[in-house]
Design a protein around this motif. Structure first.
Motif, mmCIF file in Angstrom:
data_model
loop_
_atom_site.group_PDB
_atom_site.id
_atom_site.type_symbol
_atom_site.label_atom_id
_atom_site.label_comp_id
_atom_site.label_asym_id
_atom_site.label_seq_id
_atom_site.Cartn_x
_atom_site.Cartn_y
_atom_site.Cartn_z
ATOM 1 N N GLY A 68 0.803 -1.221 0.000
ATOM 2 C CA GLY A 68 0.000 0.000 0.000
ATOM 3 C C GLY A 68 0.833 1.267 0.000
ATOM 4 N N ILE A 69 2.064 1.147 0.452
ATOM 5 C CA ILE A 69 2.960 2.313 0.482
ATOM 6 C C ILE A 69 3.224 2.819 -0.932
ATOM 7 N N ARG A 70 3.274 1.938 -1.879
ATOM 8 C CA ARG A 70 3.600 2.323 -3.261
ATOM 9 C C ARG A 70 2.522 3.180 -3.913
ATOM 10 N N ASP A 71 1.347 3.249 -3.300
ATOM 11 C CA ASP A 71 0.268 4.090 -3.814
ATOM 12 C C ASP A 71 0.296 5.505 -3.253
ATOM 13 N N VAL A 72 1.201 5.778 -2.339
ATOM 14 C CA VAL A 72 1.297 7.088 -1.691
ATOM 15 C C VAL A 72 1.833 8.116 -2.689
ATOM 16 N N SER A 73 1.284 9.295 -2.647
ATOM 17 C CA SER A 73 1.711 10.373 -3.548
ATOM 18 C C SER A 73 3.207 10.638 -3.427
ATOM 19 N N TYR A 74 3.857 10.782 -4.566
ATOM 20 C CA TYR A 74 5.270 11.170 -4.663
ATOM 21 C C TYR A 74 6.230 10.193 -3.991
ATOM 22 N N VAL A 75 5.749 9.016 -3.599
ATOM 23 C CA VAL A 75 6.586 8.096 -2.818
ATOM 24 C C VAL A 75 7.827 7.636 -3.578
ATOM 25 N N ASP A 76 7.786 7.652 -4.887
ATOM 26 C CA ASP A 76 8.971 7.241 -5.641
ATOM 27 C C ASP A 76 10.183 8.095 -5.303
ATOM 28 N N SER A 77 9.943 9.334 -4.888
ATOM 29 C CA SER A 77 11.068 10.227 -4.591
ATOM 30 C C SER A 77 11.641 10.031 -3.185
ATOM 31 N N PHE A 78 10.969 9.236 -2.339
ATOM 32 C CA PHE A 78 11.516 8.995 -0.997
ATOM 33 C C PHE A 78 11.295 7.557 -0.520
ATOM 34 N N LEU A 79 10.966 6.653 -1.429
ATOM 35 C CA LEU A 79 10.645 5.274 -1.052
ATOM 36 C C LEU A 79 11.808 4.557 -0.379
ATOM 37 N N SER A 80 12.996 4.666 -0.928
ATOM 38 C CA SER A 80 14.138 3.937 -0.378
ATOM 39 C C SER A 80 14.439 4.333 1.071
ATOM 40 N N PRO A 81 14.590 5.626 1.383
ATOM 41 C CA PRO A 81 14.847 5.959 2.789
ATOM 42 C C PRO A 81 13.653 5.642 3.700
ATOM 43 N N LEU A 82 12.430 5.749 3.172
ATOM 44 C CA LEU A 82 11.249 5.407 3.970
ATOM 45 C C LEU A 82 11.276 3.932 4.355
ATOM 46 N N LEU A 83 11.473 3.053 3.367
ATOM 47 C CA LEU A 83 11.514 1.618 3.661
ATOM 48 C C LEU A 83 12.668 1.269 4.592
ATOM 49 N N ASN A 84 13.794 1.943 4.420
ATOM 50 C CA ASN A 84 14.936 1.727 5.322
ATOM 51 C C ASN A 84 14.563 2.099 6.758
ATOM 52 N N ASP A 85 13.946 3.249 6.948
ATOM 53 C CA ASP A 85 13.552 3.670 8.297
ATOM 54 C C ASP A 85 12.474 2.760 8.880
ATOM 55 N N LEU A 86 11.537 2.323 8.054
ATOM 56 C CA LEU A 86 10.489 1.423 8.536
ATOM 57 C C LEU A 86 11.071 0.083 8.973
ATOM 58 N N SER A 87 12.134 -0.356 8.319
ATOM 59 C CA SER A 87 12.750 -1.638 8.671
ATOM 60 C C SER A 87 13.399 -1.604 10.057
ATOM 61 N N LYS A 88 13.652 -0.415 10.576
ATOM 62 C CA LYS A 88 14.307 -0.260 11.881
ATOM 63 C C LYS A 88 13.320 -0.151 13.045
ATOM 64 N N ILE A 89 12.031 -0.127 12.729
ATOM 65 C CA ILE A 89 11.024 0.023 13.784
ATOM 66 C C ILE A 89 10.977 -1.239 14.626
ATOM 67 N N ASP A 90 11.065 -1.048 15.932
ATOM 68 C CA ASP A 90 10.952 -2.160 16.864
ATOM 69 C C ASP A 90 9.489 -2.258 17.283
ATOM 70 N N GLY A 91 8.810 -3.241 16.800
ATOM 71 C CA GLY A 91 7.386 -3.386 17.083
ATOM 72 C C GLY A 91 6.607 -3.385 15.789
ATOM 73 N N LYS A 92 5.322 -3.639 15.907
ATOM 74 C CA LYS A 92 4.535 -3.741 14.682
ATOM 75 C C LYS A 92 3.799 -2.437 14.388
ATOM 76 N N TYR A 93 3.558 -2.221 13.126
ATOM 77 C CA TYR A 93 2.787 -1.073 12.662
ATOM 78 C C TYR A 93 1.935 -1.539 11.495
ATOM 79 N N ASN A 94 0.807 -0.888 11.304
ATOM 80 C CA ASN A 94 -0.030 -1.209 10.151
ATOM 81 C C ASN A 94 -0.605 0.047 9.512
#
Length: 127
Positions: A68-94
């Motif tokens: 669902g993240i790939r449908d976010v506006s303009y996400v192509d311009s910040f997808l890589s750092p976003l996914l990197n930061d999300l991978s560091k989250i301790d705990g679950k998110y939805n």
């Protein structure tokens, strides 16, 4: 606090029981009496004065899938750092919440009960 900064997007993450719960939390409620304050669970928790709802979007990720993240506006311009930061989250998110032309990274951190600030990223309209 005012978070306006052109071409920046601030991102929060959290866990909600449903997409309805997410959107009820971030929705801005405008009182009938103009002397009363605008209200939102999100605004109260994060001490943001206001934001333009036309420049914000939320994503409820079904079964924790990041598709669902790939449908976010303009996400192509910040997808890589976003996914990197999300991978560091301790705990679950939805759930993710994005406010465009907003940068709260330099402001005192205020994490609410339901959404926590992740990061702010530059975004590009034509990328």
């Amino acid at each position: 606090m005012n978070c306006f900064e052109k071409n920046m997007v601030s991102v929060w993450y959290g866990h909600f029981a449903s997409d309805d719960e997410l959107f009820e939390y971030v929705e801005i409620n405008y009182p009938e009496d103009e002397n009363e304050d605008v209200f939102s669970g999100f605004l109260n928790d994060h001490k943001i004065d206001d934001f333009d709802e036309d420049f914000a979007e939320g994503v409820f990720l079904i079964d924790g899938a990041d598709e669902g993240i790939r449908d976010v506006s303009y996400v192509d311009s910040f997808l890589s750092p976003l996914l990197n930061d999300l991978s560091k989250i301790d705990g679950k998110y939805n759930s993710l919440f994005f406010i465009y032309d907003c940068n709260v990274s330099g402001l005192p951190e205020r994490n609410g009960r339901k959404l926590r600030f992740l990061a702010a990223y530059p975004y590009f309209l034509n990328k």
